[in-house]
Structure formats: structure tokens, C-alpha cells
Design a protein around this motif. Structure first.
Motif, PDB file in Angstrom:
ATOM      1  N   GLU A   1      -2.495   2.054  71.052  1.00 23.07           N
ATOM      2  CA  GLU A   1      -2.027   2.629  72.312  1.00 23.07           C
ATOM      3  C   GLU A   1      -3.204   3.596  72.944  1.00 23.07           C
ATOM      4  N   SER A   2      -3.165   3.888  74.070  1.00 25.47           N
ATOM      5  CA  SER A   2      -4.077   4.748  74.969  1.00 25.47           C
ATOM      6  C   SER A   2      -3.277   5.682  75.865  1.00 25.47           C
TER       7      SER A   2
ATOM      8  N   SER B   1      -5.615  -1.574  75.962  1.00 20.63           N
ATOM      9  CA  SER B   1      -4.923  -0.158  76.059  1.00 20.63           C
ATOM     10  C   SER B   1      -5.624   0.727  76.845  1.00 20.63           C
ATOM     11  N   HIS B   2      -6.771   0.956  76.567  1.00 22.33           N
ATOM     12  CA  HIS B   2      -7.889   1.841  77.349  1.00 22.33           C
ATOM     13  C   HIS B   2      -7.909   1.314  78.936  1.00 22.33           C
ATOM     14  N   ALA B   3      -7.978  -0.050  78.858  1.00 19.70           N
ATOM     15  CA  ALA B   3      -8.362  -0.379  80.335  1.00 19.70           C
ATOM     16  C   ALA B   3      -7.192  -0.154  81.290  1.00 19.70           C
ATOM     17  N   LEU B   4      -6.149  -0.548  80.567  1.00 21.10           N
ATOM     18  CA  LEU B   4      -4.612  -0.143  81.395  1.00 21.10           C
ATOM     19  C   LEU B   4      -4.796   1.369  81.789  1.00 21.10           C
ATOM     20  N   ALA B   5      -5.102   2.018  80.843  1.00 15.08           N
ATOM     21  CA  ALA B   5      -5.017   3.460  81.150  1.00 15.08           C
ATOM     22  C   ALA B   5      -5.835   3.933  82.122  1.00 15.08           C
ATOM     23  N   ARG B   6      -7.015   3.324  82.113  1.00 21.39           N
ATOM     24  CA  ARG B   6      -8.106   3.785  83.259  1.00 21.39           C
ATOM     25  C   ARG B   6      -7.372   3.218  84.580  1.00 21.39           C
ATOM     26  N   GLN B   7      -6.987   1.957  84.549  1.00 22.87           N
ATOM     27  CA  GLN B   7      -6.415   1.366  85.695  1.00 22.87           C
ATOM     28  C   GLN B   7      -5.316   2.289  86.332  1.00 22.87           C
TER      29      GLN B   7
ATOM     30  N   GLY C   1      -7.743  17.227  69.565  1.00 22.38           N
ATOM     31  CA  GLY C   1      -7.956  16.610  68.690  1.00 22.38           C
ATOM     32  C   GLY C   1      -6.627  15.878  67.903  1.00 22.38           C
ATOM     33  N   ARG C   2      -5.808  15.743  68.751  1.00 23.56           N
ATOM     34  CA  ARG C   2      -4.449  15.170  68.240  1.00 23.56           C
ATOM     35  C   ARG C   2      -4.476  13.689  68.771  1.00 23.56           C
ATOM     36  N   LYS C   3      -5.424  13.126  69.139  1.00 22.22           N
ATOM     37  CA  LYS C   3      -5.426  11.646  69.605  1.00 22.22           C
ATOM     38  C   LYS C   3      -6.501  11.105  69.065  1.00 22.22           C
ATOM     39  N   ILE C   4      -6.658  11.245  67.626  1.00 17.77           N
ATOM     40  CA  ILE C   4      -8.119  10.905  67.135  1.00 17.77           C
ATOM     41  C   ILE C   4      -8.109   9.141  66.769  1.00 17.77           C
ATOM     42  N   ILE C   5      -6.836   8.798  66.892  1.00 21.06           N
ATOM     43  CA  ILE C   5      -6.719   7.058  66.835  1.00 21.06           C
ATOM     44  C   ILE C   5      -7.120   6.665  68.280  1.00 21.06           C
ATOM     45  N   VAL C   6      -6.438   7.167  69.192  1.00 22.77           N
ATOM     46  CA  VAL C   6      -6.892   6.669  70.520  1.00 22.77           C
ATOM     47  C   VAL C   6      -8.230   6.853  70.767  1.00 22.77           C
ATOM     48  N   ASP C   7      -8.889   7.908  70.268  1.00 18.94           N
ATOM     49  CA  ASP C   7     -10.358   8.295  70.487  1.00 18.94           C
ATOM     50  C   ASP C   7     -11.365   7.251  69.701  1.00 18.94           C
TER      51      ASP C   7
ATOM     52  N   ALA D   1     -11.400  11.289  77.303  1.00 19.10           N
ATOM     53  CA  ALA D   1     -10.278  10.528  77.615  1.00 19.10           C
ATOM     54  C   ALA D   1     -10.792   9.180  77.748  1.00 19.10           C
ATOM     55  N   TYR D   2      -9.732   8.063  77.503  1.00 17.69           N
ATOM     56  CA  TYR D   2     -10.069   6.670  77.128  1.00 17.69           C
ATOM     57  C   TYR D   2     -10.976   6.320  76.140  1.00 17.69           C
TER      58      TYR D   2
END
Length: 399
Positions: free
Chosen positions: A10-11, A154-160, A256-262, A369-370
Motif C-alpha cells: 500500500e501507499s 502503489s506509490h505511482a497511483l498515490a502520486r497520480q 514514523g507510523r508509515k515505515i512500510i510505506v516508506d 511522502a511516496y
């Protein structure tokens, strides 16, 4: 992993409450580094309905206005109107900042290996790790970003999703949003998009039917390769049916609560330490960047199709206490040989990492972010995304 499996990552967009907090933390860090590259920063942020709290330990010569930085960051994200439930101009901003602990500082300033020695200006030898812990870096030749495809998409979708909001393509969108991609793999190659999820905050008078049609047309179709999607692909858009209340007004956010996204979307382990708001003497950040740099160069050199590197430190000690390599059976040479090359071509001492990756310059807000890894979308490639040692590694390996 088995030969056939489905993997999800996820992102989140920059308007997600946790990412709002991350961006404020790193905006504070960037402001300090701009004036004082040697500043020591550990800035944690909490956001909730109508307020921001910035706390932590900072030792610096810089003079900054944290309140002004927080408000500017929130407005830039897009929380500019009270009707969104949170906006940069009217929210309260509280600060609770102390200096870095002297007990920690002495271990960072003088590593245990050289304590008591007069080394003059030899910072590389002197600086010890700012904490104990382990960090993981990873790279794969699966994508142009050298990242696992589920997190890359997931990151590309979030940026879009953010792009079509900010450029006015979909005027009813608001800053908070999440994406998720589940890919089916065969022999560790992505062959099919099983499920795509996009959730986005929106204006109250917009129908779910319109949101779904628009997001498929303007967000999903331009990003997800057509060969991965067929009639069996499940696409969920705002699956609760409504997402009007969002951002810090709907959910508190923490640095720091999105370390897996990071990092790598869960594809490989995570050492546990977050990045945002920390200056590069904190090996949670610099060690993770260095392992990514080393792994990416290993893969770019053709020494392996995948490479995972773990490094571990003890607080106040410059040399890592361990270095581990895993190529998941894709290595063209032995992992023992790759480990030898890593020690020869990469210096994992904290000050060497800072020097080699140019970590004392302001650059961190853009990463908050992203994702911190695979950021080939940025105007200036971060130091840990360069493959400038790949050719030397290739020659040394005899490939």
C-alpha cells in the motif's frame, strides 16, 4: 516465498494524517540543515483535529520558526480551507523541544573505537552510531525503480491521485487518500493484478459512480500496465461508499507510523526505525539509505537479480556489528563474495555514509511522502538511488 503467490503493498498520499506529520518533521529538519548542516535533530509531530504538536530533541545553531514551517507545509499539501476540517492558517501549533541528551551526544561525537584519541578533523573515524538497531536495504531488477512492483505501483497511483487533484483534473478531490495493489506472482515475476484499491477524500456532493469512473480513467489506467489487468481484476474505489471526512480531522497522525510505506511495502523485513525528522547521524535513517544504495548497485551490476542487505549497529560504535547479504538464490556469484565486495566498496560507518551519500543537505521533505526508496521521480536523484559503483563492482566480480 512459494512459486505462485499474491503479494500486496500500500501507499498513502501526502494528505494522509501520518504523512502530514512526516512532512512537517522533515520540513523542520530541512530548515535546520539549510542553516546548520551539523545540527542534531529528532523531531516528532502529532496532528489531530485543529492542532499540531511538534516535540523532540534538537541541538543546533539554526534559528527557525517551527510554527511557520508547519503551517506552510499543511497549506502546501492542500489543507487550505476550514471546510476540509483542518487548515494551515487556523490550526494551533504547539512545540515541546529539548536539546539532544548529552549521554547520546558523547557517543555520536566520539566513537568507542577512538574515544580518548586525538584525531583532529577525522570525522569519519570519530562519529559513532546514534543508536543501536538493524536496518534493511533491498533492490530488484523487476522495475525501473529497482523496487518490488507492488509498492512501486502503489506509490505511482498515490502520486497520480495527488497530481489530478492539484492540477484541477478532478476538482472535487481532497488531500487524504490511500492506494493498494495486489499482484499475482509466478516464479517471482508479476503476471496479473488481482486487486487494486484506491480510496480518496472527496467533496460531499460527488457521487461514488462518478468518483469510480474518474479514478479508473485518470488514475488507474495511466499507471497500471494494461497487460496486468483483465476482466478478473478486482477494482475497489472508495469501498466504504463515502470518504468526505478525512485528514487529521478524521484520524490523528504521527511521525514514523508509515515505515512500510516508506520502504519496500513489506516485501522484505524492516528493522523498525522510522526516518522522518531525524538527522543523518541517526542510523535508522542513514543505515537504511546505505543498505539500499549498496543493494541497488549490486543488482545494477548484474551480480544478482535481487539483493537484501542487513546492517546492525551499537550506539556510540562506528563500525557495524554485523552485515548480512541475501540474494534469494539469484546471485551470479556467491553471497560470501558479494559480502567481501560490499566491505571493499562501501563504508558503513555513519560519517562515511553521510559523506558518500551527501546527507547533510536539505532534501528530506520531498521524501516524506511516496517513499524514500526508488525515487527516480524527483528532479535530483537522492545519493542512495545512484548506481555509480555498479561498473566497478561488475569488474571486480569478473562479470
Amino acid at each position: 516465498m512459494s512459486e505462485k503467490f499474491i503479494f500486496s503493498s500500500e501507499s498513502v498520499t501526502e494528505g494522509h494524517p501520518d504523512k502530514v506529520a512526516d512532512q512537517i518533521s522533515d520540513a523542520v529538519l530541512d530548515a535546520i540543515l539549510e542553516q546548520d548542516p551539523m545540527g542534531r535533530v529528532a523531531c516528532e509531530v502529532m496532528v489531530s483535529t485543529g492542532f499540531v504538536v511538534a516535540a523532540g530533541e534538537i541541538s543546533t545553531k539554526a534559528i527557525i520558526d517551527i510554527q511557520k514551517i508547519a503551517r506552510a507545509t499543511i497549506n502546501e499539501i492542500g489543507y487550505t480551507r476550514a471546510k476540509f476540517g483542518f487548515d494551515g492558517d487556523s490550526c494551533a501549533v504547539f512545540t515541546a523541544i529539548d536539546e539532544q541528551s548529552g549521554d547520546i551526544a558523547q557517543g555520536v561525537d566520539d566513537a568507542i573505537e577512538v574515544r580518548g584519541q586525538n584525531l583532529g578533523d577525522d570525522e569519519v573515524a570519530k562519529i559513532g552510531a546514534g543508536d543501536q538497531g538493524m536496518m534493511f536495504g533491498y533492490a530488484t531488477n523487476e522495475t525501473k525503480e529497482f523496487m518490488p512492483m507492488p509498492i512501486a505501483l502503489s506509490h505511482a497511483l498515490a502520486r497520480q491521485l495527488t497530481k489530478v487533484r492539484k492540477d484541477g483534473t478532478l476538482k472535487y478531490l481532497r488531500p487524504d487518500g490511500k492506494t493498494q495493489v495486489s499482484l499475482r506472482y509466478e516464479n517471482r515475476k508479476a503476471v496479473h493484478a488481482d486487486t487494486i484499491v484506491v480510496s480518496t477524500q472527496h467533496a460531499p456532493d460527488t457521487s461514488l459512480k462518478k468518483i469510480r469512473e474518474d479514478l479508473i480513467a485518470h488514475v488507474i489506467t495511466p499507471i497500471v500496465p494494461a497487460e496486468l489487468i483483465d476482466d478478473t481484476t478486482r477494482i475497489f474505489v472508495n469501498p466504504t461508499g463515502r470518504f468526505v471526512k478525512g485528514g487529521p480531522a478524521a484520524d490523528s497522525g504521527l511521525t514514523g507510523r508509515k515505515i512500510i510505506v516508506d520502504t519496500y511495502g513489506g516485501w522484505v523485513p524492516h528493522g523498525g526505525g522510522a526516518f522522518s525528522g531525524k538527522d543523518p547521524t541517526k542510523v535508522d535513517r542513514s543505515g537504511a539509505y546505505m543498505t539500499r544504495y549498496a543493494a541497488k548497485n549490486i543488482v545494477a551490476a548484474g551480480l544478482a537479480d535481487e539483493c537484501q542487505i542487513q546492517v546492525a549497529y551499537a550506539i556510540g560504535v562506528a563500525e557495524p556489528v554485523s552485515l548480512n547479504v541475501n540474494t534469494f538464490g539469484t546471485g551470479k556469484i556467491s553471497e560470501e563474495k558479494i559480502s567481501q565486495l560490499l566491505r571493499e566498496y562501501f563504508d558503513f560507518r555513519p560519517a562515511a555514509i553521510i559523506r558518500d551519500l551527501d546527507l547533510r543537505k536539505p532534501q528530506y521533505k520531498a521524501l516524506a511522502a511516496y517513499g524514500h526508496m526508488g525515487r527516480i521521480d524527483l528532479p535530483e536523484l537522492p545519493g542512495w538511488e545512484k548506481t555509480d559503483r555498479a561498473e566497478a563492482l561488475r569488474k571486480a566480480a569478473g562479470i
